[in-house]
Write a protein that holds these residues in place. Structure first.
Motif, PDB file in Angstrom:
ATOM      1  N   THR A   2       0.841  -1.194   0.000  1.00 36.92           N
ATOM      2  CA  THR A   2       0.000   0.000   0.000  1.00 36.92           C
ATOM      3  C   THR A   2       0.876   1.244   0.000  1.00 36.92           C
ATOM      4  O   THR A   2       1.892   1.294   0.683  1.00 36.92           O
ATOM      5  N   GLU A   3       0.470   2.244  -0.741  1.00 28.82           N
ATOM      6  CA  GLU A   3       1.168   3.526  -0.708  1.00 28.82           C
ATOM      7  C   GLU A   3       0.593   4.349   0.428  1.00 28.82           C
ATOM      8  O   GLU A   3      -0.625   4.510   0.527  1.00 28.82           O
ATOM      9  N   VAL A   4       1.462   4.828   1.294  1.00 31.91           N
ATOM     10  CA  VAL A   4       1.028   5.623   2.439  1.00 31.91           C
ATOM     11  C   VAL A   4       1.937   6.840   2.562  1.00 31.91           C
ATOM     12  O   VAL A   4       3.136   6.764   2.287  1.00 31.91           O
ATOM     13  N   ALA A   5       1.352   7.967   2.946  1.00 37.04           N
ATOM     14  CA  ALA A   5       2.118   9.193   3.154  1.00 37.04           C
ATOM     15  C   ALA A   5       2.388   9.341   4.644  1.00 37.04           C
ATOM     16  O   ALA A   5       1.457   9.333   5.451  1.00 37.04           O
ATOM     17  N   GLU A   7      11.375  17.732   4.278  1.00 37.06           N
ATOM     18  CA  GLU A   7      10.134  17.115   3.799  1.00 37.06           C
ATOM     19  C   GLU A   7       9.085  17.058   4.911  1.00 37.06           C
ATOM     20  O   GLU A   7       9.369  16.630   6.012  1.00 37.06           O
ATOM     21  N   ALA A   8       7.864  17.460   4.572  1.00 32.26           N
ATOM     22  CA  ALA A   8       6.751  17.366   5.509  1.00 32.26           C
ATOM     23  C   ALA A   8       6.014  16.043   5.332  1.00 32.26           C
ATOM     24  O   ALA A   8       5.370  15.556   6.251  1.00 32.26           O
ATOM     25  N   ARG A   9       6.111  15.462   4.133  1.00 30.55           N
ATOM     26  CA  ARG A   9       5.461  14.181   3.807  1.00 30.55           C
ATOM     27  C   ARG A   9       6.451  13.299   3.058  1.00 30.55           C
ATOM     28  O   ARG A   9       7.123  13.762   2.149  1.00 30.55           O
ATOM     29  N   ILE A  10       6.476  12.042   3.453  1.00 29.46           N
ATOM     30  CA  ILE A  10       7.303  11.055   2.771  1.00 29.46           C
ATOM     31  C   ILE A  10       6.357   9.949   2.311  1.00 29.46           C
ATOM     32  O   ILE A  10       5.682   9.328   3.134  1.00 29.46           O
ATOM     33  N   VAL A  11       6.299   9.717   1.035  1.00 35.16           N
ATOM     34  CA  VAL A  11       5.417   8.683   0.492  1.00 35.16           C
ATOM     35  C   VAL A  11       6.225   7.401   0.304  1.00 35.16           C
ATOM     36  O   VAL A  11       7.290   7.411  -0.319  1.00 35.16           O
ATOM     37  N   VAL A  12       5.715   6.315   0.880  1.00 31.87           N
ATOM     38  CA  VAL A  12       6.384   5.009   0.787  1.00 31.87           C
ATOM     39  C   VAL A  12       5.351   3.943   0.429  1.00 31.87           C
ATOM     40  O   VAL A  12       4.152   4.157   0.554  1.00 31.87           O
ATOM     41  N   ARG A  13       5.843   2.800   0.017  1.00 33.83           N
ATOM     42  CA  ARG A  13       4.992   1.629  -0.221  1.00 33.83           C
ATOM     43  C   ARG A  13       5.415   0.583   0.792  1.00 33.83           C
ATOM     44  O   ARG A  13       6.588   0.268   0.916  1.00 33.83           O
ATOM     45  N   ALA A  14       4.436   0.063   1.526  1.00 33.94           N
ATOM     46  CA  ALA A  14       4.739  -0.896   2.589  1.00 33.94           C
ATOM     47  C   ALA A  14       3.501  -1.708   2.928  1.00 33.94           C
ATOM     48  O   ALA A  14       2.390  -1.359   2.518  1.00 33.94           O
ATOM     49  N   GLU A  15       3.706  -2.774   3.703  1.00 32.97           N
ATOM     50  CA  GLU A  15       2.595  -3.624   4.132  1.00 32.97           C
ATOM     51  C   GLU A  15       2.121  -3.312   5.543  1.00 32.97           C
ATOM     52  O   GLU A  15       0.949  -3.471   5.845  1.00 32.97           O
ATOM     53  N   ARG A  16       3.069  -2.902   6.414  1.00 28.36           N
ATOM     54  CA  ARG A  16       2.740  -2.645   7.818  1.00 28.36           C
ATOM     55  C   ARG A  16       3.338  -1.304   8.232  1.00 28.36           C
ATOM     56  O   ARG A  16       4.223  -0.779   7.569  1.00 28.36           O
ATOM     57  N   ARG A  34      -5.259   2.105   3.856  1.00 27.69           N
ATOM     58  CA  ARG A  34      -4.928   3.325   4.610  1.00 27.69           C
ATOM     59  C   ARG A  34      -4.213   4.310   3.703  1.00 27.69           C
ATOM     60  O   ARG A  34      -3.623   3.936   2.696  1.00 27.69           O
ATOM     61  N   ARG A  35      -4.212   5.593   4.100  1.00 28.18           N
ATOM     62  CA  ARG A  35      -3.584   6.608   3.262  1.00 28.18           C
ATOM     63  C   ARG A  35      -2.519   7.437   3.954  1.00 28.18           C
ATOM     64  O   ARG A  35      -1.575   7.877   3.341  1.00 28.18           O
ATOM     65  N   THR A  36      -2.695   7.676   5.266  1.00 32.74           N
ATOM     66  CA  THR A  36      -1.802   8.599   5.959  1.00 32.74           C
ATOM     67  C   THR A  36      -1.349   8.039   7.296  1.00 32.74           C
ATOM     68  O   THR A  36      -2.153   7.506   8.059  1.00 32.74           O
ATOM     69  N   LEU A  37      -0.066   8.195   7.573  1.00 31.52           N
ATOM     70  CA  LEU A  37       0.513   7.841   8.863  1.00 31.52           C
ATOM     71  C   LEU A  37       1.122   9.123   9.414  1.00 31.52           C
ATOM     72  O   LEU A  37       2.102   9.632   8.877  1.00 31.52           O
ATOM     73  N   ALA A  38       0.507   9.684  10.439  1.00 27.23           N
ATOM     74  CA  ALA A  38       0.958  10.943  11.017  1.00 27.23           C
ATOM     75  C   ALA A  38       1.804  10.681  12.258  1.00 27.23           C
ATOM     76  O   ALA A  38       1.392   9.950  13.150  1.00 27.23           O
ATOM     77  N   VAL A  39       2.979  11.295  12.297  1.00 25.76           N
ATOM     78  CA  VAL A  39       3.864  11.220  13.453  1.00 25.76           C
ATOM     79  C   VAL A  39       3.573  12.455  14.298  1.00 25.76           C
ATOM     80  O   VAL A  39       3.721  13.589  13.833  1.00 25.76           O
ATOM     81  N   VAL A  40       3.133  12.230  15.552  1.00 25.49           N
ATOM     82  CA  VAL A  40       2.739  13.337  16.415  1.00 25.49           C
ATOM     83  C   VAL A  40       3.484  13.217  17.744  1.00 25.49           C
ATOM     84  O   VAL A  40       3.253  12.260  18.496  1.00 25.49           O
TER      85      VAL A  40
END
Length: 92
Positions: free
Chosen positions: A2-5, A19-28, A80-86
């Motif tokens: 899945t591609e997730v930002a 970079e504010a967003r890093i787009v990667v392809r991953a399973e988990r 899923r589309r977004t993984l936010a680090v907070v």
């Protein structure tokens, strides 16, 4: 896969070449973080401990859901589309 930002807070952007967003392809979630860490070596140690666990003062939200309430770092990214680090905020 899945591609997730991965969305980074300002404090981490400076060690990710701005970079504010890093787009990667991953399973988990763990795979996505590792992929981001391959691009920006200083990033991963700020999110994960030496033992590979999520640091206690870092929160990860996968499409607005805290991964700690899901399957943690092993949470699948399917659909899923977004993984936010907070970072946690302390106040007084």
């Amino acid at each position: 896969m899945t591609e997730v930002a991965i969305e980074l807070p300002a404090a981490l952007q400076e060690i990710a070449d701005g970079e504010a967003r890093i787009v990667v392809r991953a399973e988990r979630v763990r795979d996505a973080l590792n992929a981001a860490g391959e691009r920006h070596a200083l990033l991963l140690p700020r999110i994960l401990t030496r033992g590979g666990e999520l640091r206690p003062y870092v929160n990860l939200f996968l499409d607005d859901e805290d991964i700690r309430a899901l399957e943690g770092l092993e949470t699948p990214l399917t659909g899923r589309r977004t993984l936010a680090v907070v970072p946690s905020v302390a106040g007084g």
